[in-house]
Design an enzyme around this catalytic site. Structure first.
Site, short mmCIF file in Angstrom:
data_model
loop_
_atom_site.label_atom_id
_atom_site.label_comp_id
_atom_site.label_asym_id
_atom_site.label_seq_id
_atom_site.Cartn_x
_atom_site.Cartn_y
_atom_site.Cartn_z
N GLU A 31 25.39 21.84 -22.57
CA GLU A 31 24.67 21.78 -23.84
C GLU A 31 23.62 20.70 -23.67
O GLU A 31 23.95 19.50 -23.65
CB GLU A 31 25.63 21.43 -24.99
CG GLU A 31 26.76 22.44 -25.20
CD GLU A 31 26.28 23.77 -25.75
OE1 GLU A 31 25.12 23.84 -26.22
OE2 GLU A 31 27.06 24.73 -25.71
N CYS A 62 19.74 16.79 -31.01
CA CYS A 62 19.25 17.75 -30.02
C CYS A 62 18.48 18.88 -30.68
O CYS A 62 17.57 19.45 -30.11
CB CYS A 62 20.42 18.31 -29.21
SG CYS A 62 21.71 19.00 -30.24
P1 NAD Z 1 23.24 11.66 -20.80
O1 NAD Z 1 22.98 12.87 -19.99
O2 NAD Z 1 22.63 10.40 -20.38
O3 NAD Z 1 24.82 11.37 -20.90
C1 NAD Z 1 25.74 12.29 -21.40
C2 NAD Z 1 27.12 11.96 -20.85
O4 NAD Z 1 27.16 12.17 -19.44
C3 NAD Z 1 27.54 10.51 -21.05
O5 NAD Z 1 28.92 10.47 -21.33
C4 NAD Z 1 27.24 9.86 -19.72
O6 NAD Z 1 28.01 8.73 -19.44
C5 NAD Z 1 27.60 10.99 -18.78
N1 NAD Z 1 26.91 10.93 -17.49
C6 NAD Z 1 25.70 10.43 -17.20
N2 NAD Z 1 25.40 10.62 -15.90
C7 NAD Z 1 26.46 11.25 -15.36
C8 NAD Z 1 26.74 11.76 -14.05
N3 NAD Z 1 25.88 11.64 -13.04
N4 NAD Z 1 27.93 12.39 -13.85
C9 NAD Z 1 28.80 12.55 -14.86
N5 NAD Z 1 28.58 12.09 -16.11
C10 NAD Z 1 27.42 11.47 -16.36
O7 NAD Z 1 22.83 12.07 -22.30
P2 NAD Z 1 22.71 11.13 -23.57
O8 NAD Z 1 21.54 10.24 -23.41
O9 NAD Z 1 24.04 10.52 -23.85
O10 NAD Z 1 22.42 12.18 -24.73
C11 NAD Z 1 21.15 12.56 -25.15
C12 NAD Z 1 20.81 13.93 -24.65
O11 NAD Z 1 21.81 14.85 -25.05
C13 NAD Z 1 19.52 14.49 -25.23
O12 NAD Z 1 18.78 15.11 -24.22
C14 NAD Z 1 20.00 15.54 -26.22
O13 NAD Z 1 19.10 16.59 -26.47
C15 NAD Z 1 21.24 16.03 -25.57
N6 NAD Z 1 22.12 16.62 -26.56
C16 NAD Z 1 22.33 17.97 -26.52
C17 NAD Z 1 23.11 18.57 -27.49
C18 NAD Z 1 23.37 20.04 -27.51
O14 NAD Z 1 24.27 20.46 -28.20
N7 NAD Z 1 22.62 20.84 -26.79
C19 NAD Z 1 23.69 17.78 -28.48
C20 NAD Z 1 23.46 16.41 -28.48
C21 NAD Z 1 22.67 15.83 -27.50
#
Ligand code: NAD
Length: 529
Positions: free
Chosen positions: A232, A266
């Site tokens: 997502e 998002c």
């Molecule tokens: P992010 O990708 O930085 O982190 C998300 C999660 O992944 C966190 O728990 C983080 O610790 C973990 N993570 C980061 N790098 C990783 C790796 N290499 N391996 C495994 N885990 C890892 O995202 P964010 O900044 O927390 O969230 C914002 C983003 O999320 C925005 O782009 C937003 O659009 C998206 N988002 C999407 C939805 C949806 O339903 N489509 C909903 C909310 C947010």
């Protein structure tokens, strides 16, 4: 290691927790696998009793939940209540009602050519599901996939975002209060390093919500072992406003859709296209509505703070680039005037934008709303689709026929006519993005089924010694050809079909009778002749 957590806007300490060292990952999986043995064998209804207890615990503790979410993210308490607590309570209630149907074995039809057999689809738990969640809706984007995975009989390891870790502690406490057996849900507290270790430990399924960048890293890692995933990801959701729309409603929606949670949604409205005859009026009203929003962190305020300081750099860069290229900042403050460390951004409406600017193409994830005019329906569709994202979109018109026509040409996972964002709050609808908006979906029946191994089964009584399509093939080509012609041809010829089928049966029965005689290979026959 003890981890002290601060309020994103005030910097005051709001709590602490124990970080999970990556070295403990194997222990987490071992415990999850042990718990799986009993949890997966519980009847669905028994598992749902635990989820019901979780829902009741959430309702009972909602003030605490709202406080923790609000302190962790800077979200307005009212928003935390409506978009997090309510969303989770409704999703769990939906799972309680739908899971027995969604997860039950389903009989399906069997073609007449397989006469005598029955077919069904069975859903079985996958094993240990890893849920990785972001900081912007840290409660619902953790709790809902966890609940769906658990309903399906899996055990879960949840790694919430390191930006809002106390929400993970809260979720852990709620599950304990609901009485879930040990190891069924484990929360791993940490950042990227821990996330990487959890992915590399080969879970049976990964449900990831977060940025496109991380999504691609996780998908690449998962691909090494063909671990199935749901991703997502991000959005750049367009809002298309036609001249015949209820403008007052569209304006009210636009400010809420773009600025709630300070635009860190998002499915935020990240770009608006307004039909030219009403463009000026729309923009004027939009600016007035944005100026009326109250900023702070009381339940009666409208706009909270930003959550993640790094996000301010992205917002500033998009706005500055647009302004340098000729855009106009109608409301809000120029990024050059933002005070260092000040997390309350005023809503920014930007006009005179062009489609190629970052502000129209990249996810800004802040209280920024670029507005652009369009002339024709065709042009609006093209502009909306001109994006690498495809999470959601909204169309505003009093002509519902036109709304539906436009929606069916938008490349998007979600769409709303005369409203926005709400598809994620209707648990009967599958939720997921397309293009770089994501892969796969959850919510609805498909959400629960996604977390299951789907086994397609066919059953035969085992009475007959052979099937018509088994060996030997001798003499079968012609009856099979007649069967194809009579059954799948221009008009169905039942007598022809039956004749061919009976002929094939009779060939099989003859083969059965001859089966006791030893087979002489064809080449041996040739050798001996
Ligand atoms: P992010 O990708 O930085 O982190 C998300 C999660 O992944 C966190 O728990 C983080 O610790 C973990 N993570 C980061 N790098 C990783 C790796 N290499 N391996 C495994 N885990 C890892 O995202 P964010 O900044 O927390 O969230 C914002 C983003 O999320 C925005 O782009 C937003 O659009 C998206 N988002 C999407 C939805 C949806 O339903 N489509 C909903 C909310 C947010």
């Amino acid at each position: 290691m003890t981890w002290v957590v601060k309020h994103p806007a005030t910097g005051e300490t709001i709590g602490s927790l124990q970080e999970t060292p990556p070295a403990k990952v194997n222990d987490l999986y071992r415990e999850a696998k042990e718990a799986f043995a009993a949890w997966s064998r519980l009847p669905v209804r028994k598992r749902l009793n635990y989820l019901r207890a979780l829902r009741l615990a959430i309702v009972e503790d909602m003030e605490d939940i709202v406080r923790v979410i609000s302190q962790s993210t800077g979200k307005i308490p009212t928003e935390a209540l409506v978009t997090e607590v309510m969303a989770v309570a409704e999703a769990i209630l939906h799972i309680e009602k739908r899971a027995p149907h969604a997860l039950k074995t389903k009989k399906v039809k069997t073609p007449i050519t397989f006469i005598g057999k029955t077919s069904y689809v069975e859903y079985k738990p996958r094993g240990v599901v890893l849920v990785l969640s972001p900081w912007n809706f840290p409660f619902q984007l953790s709790a809902i996939p966890v609940a769906e995975a658990l309903a399906g009989g899996n055990t879960v390891i949840l790694k919430p975002s390191e930006i809002s870790p106390l929400v993970g502690v809260l979720i852990e406490a709620l599950f304990a209060k609901a009485g879930f057996p040990k190891g069924v849900l484990q929360v791993a507290h940490g950042g990227k390093e821990l996330g990487t270790a959890l992915v590399r430990a080969k879970p049976d399924y990964i449900h990831f919500t977060g940025s496109v960048r991380t999504g691609k890293i996780i998908q690449a890692e998962a691909a090494k072992h063909l671990i199935p995933t749901t991703l997502e990801l991000g959005g750049k959701d367009p809002m298309i406003v036609f001249a015949d729309a209820n403008l007052e409603r569209a304006v009210n929606a636009a400010v809420w859709g773009a600025f709630s949670n300070s635009g860190q949604v998002c499915m935020s409205v990240e770009r608006i296209y307004v039909q030219r005859p009403v463009y000026d009026e729309f923009v004027t009203r939009l600016a007035q509505a944005a100026e009326c929003l109250r900023q702070g962190n009381d339940p009666d305020d409208d706009l909270g703070s930003m959550t993640f300081p790094t996000q301010l750099n992205i917002v500033a860069s998009h706005v500055k680039q647009a302004l340098e290229q000729g855009a106009r900042l109608l409301t809000g403050e120029h990024p050059d005037t933002w005070q260092e460390g000040w997390m309350f951004l005023k809503p920014m409406i930007v006009t005179n934008v062009t489609q190629d600017m970052d502000i129209m193409q990249e996810e800004t994830f802040g209280p920024v709303l670029p507005v652009m005019p369009f002339d024709t329906e065709e042009e609006a569709i093209q502009l909306a689709n001109d994006s690498r994202f495809g999470l959601s979109a909204s169309v505003w018109t009093s002509d519902i026929g036109r709304g539906k026509r436009v929606v069916s040409r938008l490349v998007t996972g979600n769409a709303v006519i005369n409203d926005l964002i709400i598809t994620i709050a209707n648990p009967h609808l599958p939720y997921g993005g397309v293009k770089e908006g994501g892969l796969g979906a959850y919510h609805a029946d498909i959400g629960m089924q996604t977390f299951c191994v789907r086994t397609s089964v066919m059953v035969d009584s085992g009475r007959w010694n052979r099937e018509v399509h088994w060996f030997p093939y001798a003499g079968k080509f012609l009856p099979f050809a007649n069967l194809v012609r009579s059954f799948w041809g221009r008009s169905r010829n039942w007598p022809g079909f039956l004749r061919s089928y009976l002929q094939l049966l009779s060939l099989s029965r003859t083969a059965d009778r001859q089966a006791s005689k030893p087979l002489m290979p064809t080449h041996d026959k040739q050798l001996h002749s």
